[in-house]
Design an enzyme around this catalytic site. Structure first.
Site, mmCIF file in Angstrom:
data_model
loop_
_atom_site.group_PDB
_atom_site.id
_atom_site.type_symbol
_atom_site.label_atom_id
_atom_site.label_comp_id
_atom_site.label_asym_id
_atom_site.label_seq_id
_atom_site.Cartn_x
_atom_site.Cartn_y
_atom_site.Cartn_z
ATOM 1 N NE ARG A 100 -4.125 -1.845 0.360
ATOM 2 C CZ ARG A 100 -4.078 -3.268 0.102
ATOM 3 N NH1 ARG A 100 -3.051 -3.644 -0.631
ATOM 4 N NH2 ARG A 100 -4.944 -3.994 0.139
ATOM 5 C CB SER B 207 -8.757 -1.950 4.415
ATOM 6 O OG SER B 207 -8.881 -3.125 3.876
ATOM 7 C CD GLU C 16 -5.529 0.684 2.385
ATOM 8 O OE1 GLU C 16 -6.698 1.014 1.733
ATOM 9 O OE2 GLU C 16 -5.574 -0.785 2.478
HETATM 10 N N1 EPU Z 1 -10.181 -10.866 10.414
HETATM 11 C C1 EPU Z 1 -10.821 -11.004 11.744
HETATM 12 N N2 EPU Z 1 -11.964 -10.122 11.726
HETATM 13 C C2 EPU Z 1 -12.263 -9.325 10.929
HETATM 14 C C3 EPU Z 1 -11.431 -9.108 9.688
HETATM 15 C C4 EPU Z 1 -10.449 -9.994 9.543
HETATM 16 O O1 EPU Z 1 -10.650 -11.558 12.902
HETATM 17 O O2 EPU Z 1 -13.351 -8.574 11.167
HETATM 18 C C5 EPU Z 1 -8.682 -11.529 10.681
HETATM 19 C C6 EPU Z 1 -9.196 -13.139 10.060
HETATM 20 O O3 EPU Z 1 -8.014 -13.749 10.789
HETATM 21 C C7 EPU Z 1 -8.563 -13.192 8.688
HETATM 22 C C8 EPU Z 1 -7.620 -12.067 8.515
HETATM 23 O O4 EPU Z 1 -8.047 -11.051 9.170
HETATM 24 O O5 EPU Z 1 -8.189 -14.424 8.382
HETATM 25 C C9 EPU Z 1 -7.451 -11.599 7.031
HETATM 26 O O6 EPU Z 1 -8.826 -10.836 6.545
HETATM 27 P P1 EPU Z 1 -8.822 -10.694 5.175
HETATM 28 O O7 EPU Z 1 -8.518 -11.983 4.236
HETATM 29 O O8 EPU Z 1 -10.369 -10.300 5.029
HETATM 30 O O9 EPU Z 1 -8.024 -9.726 4.687
HETATM 31 P P2 EPU Z 1 -7.554 -8.196 5.421
HETATM 32 O O10 EPU Z 1 -6.253 -8.490 6.035
HETATM 33 O O11 EPU Z 1 -8.836 -7.859 6.345
HETATM 34 C C10 EPU Z 1 -6.579 -7.256 3.248
HETATM 35 C C11 EPU Z 1 -6.777 -6.084 2.330
HETATM 36 C C12 EPU Z 1 -7.945 -5.973 1.696
HETATM 37 C C13 EPU Z 1 -8.024 -7.181 0.693
HETATM 38 C C14 EPU Z 1 -7.770 -8.543 1.410
HETATM 39 C C15 EPU Z 1 -7.863 -9.676 0.651
HETATM 40 C C16 EPU Z 1 -5.359 -4.519 3.462
HETATM 41 C C17 EPU Z 1 -5.262 -3.397 4.619
HETATM 42 N N3 EPU Z 1 -6.487 -5.029 3.294
HETATM 43 O O12 EPU Z 1 -7.784 -7.305 4.160
HETATM 44 O O13 EPU Z 1 -7.978 -4.753 0.934
HETATM 45 O O14 EPU Z 1 -9.302 -7.056 -0.043
HETATM 46 O O15 EPU Z 1 -6.643 -8.308 2.369
HETATM 47 O O16 EPU Z 1 -6.793 -9.986 0.116
HETATM 48 O O17 EPU Z 1 -4.557 -5.087 3.558
HETATM 49 C C18 EPU Z 1 -8.538 -2.414 1.079
HETATM 50 O O18 EPU Z 1 -7.335 -2.231 1.047
HETATM 51 O O19 EPU Z 1 -9.400 -1.513 0.770
HETATM 52 C C19 EPU Z 1 -8.823 -3.920 0.860
HETATM 53 C C20 EPU Z 1 -10.272 -4.129 1.091
#
Ligand code: EPU
Length: 337
Positions: free
Chosen positions: A162, A237, A333
């Site tokens: 990012r 995010s 972000e």
């Molecule tokens: N999790 C929770 N609770 C929640 C959300 C997430 O416990 O409410 C934990 C879970 O353990 C899950 C882990 O977080 O396994 C990862 O969650 P997720 O796969 O949904 O991904 P993220 O880290 O929350 C990132 C990006 C997203 C992107 C997804 C999928 C960032 C800041 N965000 O989210 O990007 O779509 O991975 O690759 O890196 C964005 O940048 O706007 C965005 C949506």
């Protein structure tokens, strides 16, 4: 080109925040952009793309230039690859679908990300194991004061998680007008290793997925977790996933052994901010019209008439609680304006 005064930006930011621009103009070509820059040399300017990664906490005391540059085309190809160019104002998702419909591979995991093509390099958008840096060749940009045209190659953009040169060394200096991607025409390198994609494909009994299958799987996953900005104001995010020292992580892990994490390097690990926010009890909470999404704690939402200040207050509360609970600092972000 009409310059509007005291113009509402509510429809121009995906959070749906009411804020006014002192002046506002939409430009539809690079020539129009240069004309506006030339005619307003001393006016403070603010460049607006899809408005999908910003939180407006105040009116904008500047000339807001809405980049409505359209057009996408193939600029080169060989047997294996194709080079496609998109103008900055094209909607990202529509651009991705246009590439998939022609069987060009590389962007399928990035389906349904809100925003316009021209802003994707700024934060090196990414999802499900893919970032635009993987297919990005170059972008053209105009210096907002000198109007000098610059080409930023992939290397020159200094992409990170990012991150790019446009958020650091040359912040607010250049206006990205078009972007070129190099995509595959055959032997596509599908990236389905991200757990949720595999599960989604299995659910649909797809063993040999096409680009369209992967895109559809990503669309289903995103729709199940992330709110549609047309229905519920948000900016994806709101926070970045923090990268912390492995030594710090090991200390925190003693207290929170179930904390998920991904190894980034020998010395660093990344922790999902969504997990931290959920553990801290914020998931699904609502404070007036500002809230934390019930399916994905990383996303802050506007239930209707929240002000940017109200959403910012919730964000600060979350940051302070995470710091106090886990001794981890989480950065936004989204750009706070
Ligand atoms: N999790 C929770 N609770 C929640 C959300 C997430 O416990 O409410 C934990 C879970 O353990 C899950 C882990 O977080 O396994 C990862 O969650 P997720 O796969 O949904 O991904 P993220 O880290 O929350 C990132 C990006 C997203 C992107 C997804 C999928 C960032 C800041 N965000 O989210 O990007 O779509 O991975 O690759 O890196 C964005 O940048 O706007 C965005 C949506």
């Amino acid at each position: 080109m009409q310059i509007h005064k005291n113009f509402s930006l509510k429809k121009y930011n995906t959070f749906g925040i009411e804020a006014k621009a002192r002046q506002f103009v939409s430009v539809h070509s690079v020539d129009e952009l240069i004309t506006v820059l030339n005619e307003n040399p001393t006016t403070k300017k603010f460049i607006l793309g899809g408005g999908s990664n910003m939180l407006l906490t105040q009116d904008i005391d500047a000339l807001v230039i809405h980049l409505d540059l359209k057009g996408k085309k193939i600029i080169d190809e060989n047997d294996d690859f194709v080079w496609v160019e998109s103008q900055a104002g094209e909607n990202w998702h529509e651009f991705v679908i246009w590439t998939i419909d022609q069987n060009f591979g590389g962007l399928e995991n990035l389906s349904l990300i809100p925003g316009n093509v021209g802003t994707t390099p700024i934060q090196n958008i990414g999802a499900y194991g893919v970032e635009i840096k993987d297919t990005f060749v170059l972008c053209e940009a105009i210096h907002s004061e000198t109007q000098e045209l610059m080409i930023f190659t992939n290397e020159k953009c200094k992409f990170g998680y990012r991150e790019s040169i446009f958020k650091n060394e040359v912040k607010d200096e250049f206006i990205i007008t078009s972007v070129v991607f190099k995509l595959t025409k055959k032997e596509h390198k599908l990236n389905t290793s991200y757990g949720a994609i595999e599960t989604e494909l299995e659910k649909q009994h797809i063993t040999n997925p096409t680009l369209k299958d992967v895109s559809n799987a990503v669309i289903s996953i995103r729709q199940s977790k992330l709110p549609d900005p047309k229905e519920l104001g948000n900016s994806g995010s709101f926070f970045k996933n923090p990268v912390i020292l492995k030594t710090d992580f090991e200390k925190i892990q003693q207290k929170f052994p179930e904390m998920p994490h991904y190894v980034v390097s020998e010395t660093e690990v990344k922790v999902p901010a969504g997990w931290l926010i959920e553990q801290a009890g914020f998931k699904g909470k609502r404070f007036g019209d500002a809230g934390i999404h019930r399916n994905q704690a990383l996303v802050l939402v506007n239930y209707g008439n929240a002000t940017g200040q109200e959403i910012l207050a919730v964000a600060k509360d979350i940051q302070a609680t995470i710091q106090a609970t886990f001794s981890i600092s989480i950065e936004t972000e989204v750009n706070i304006i």
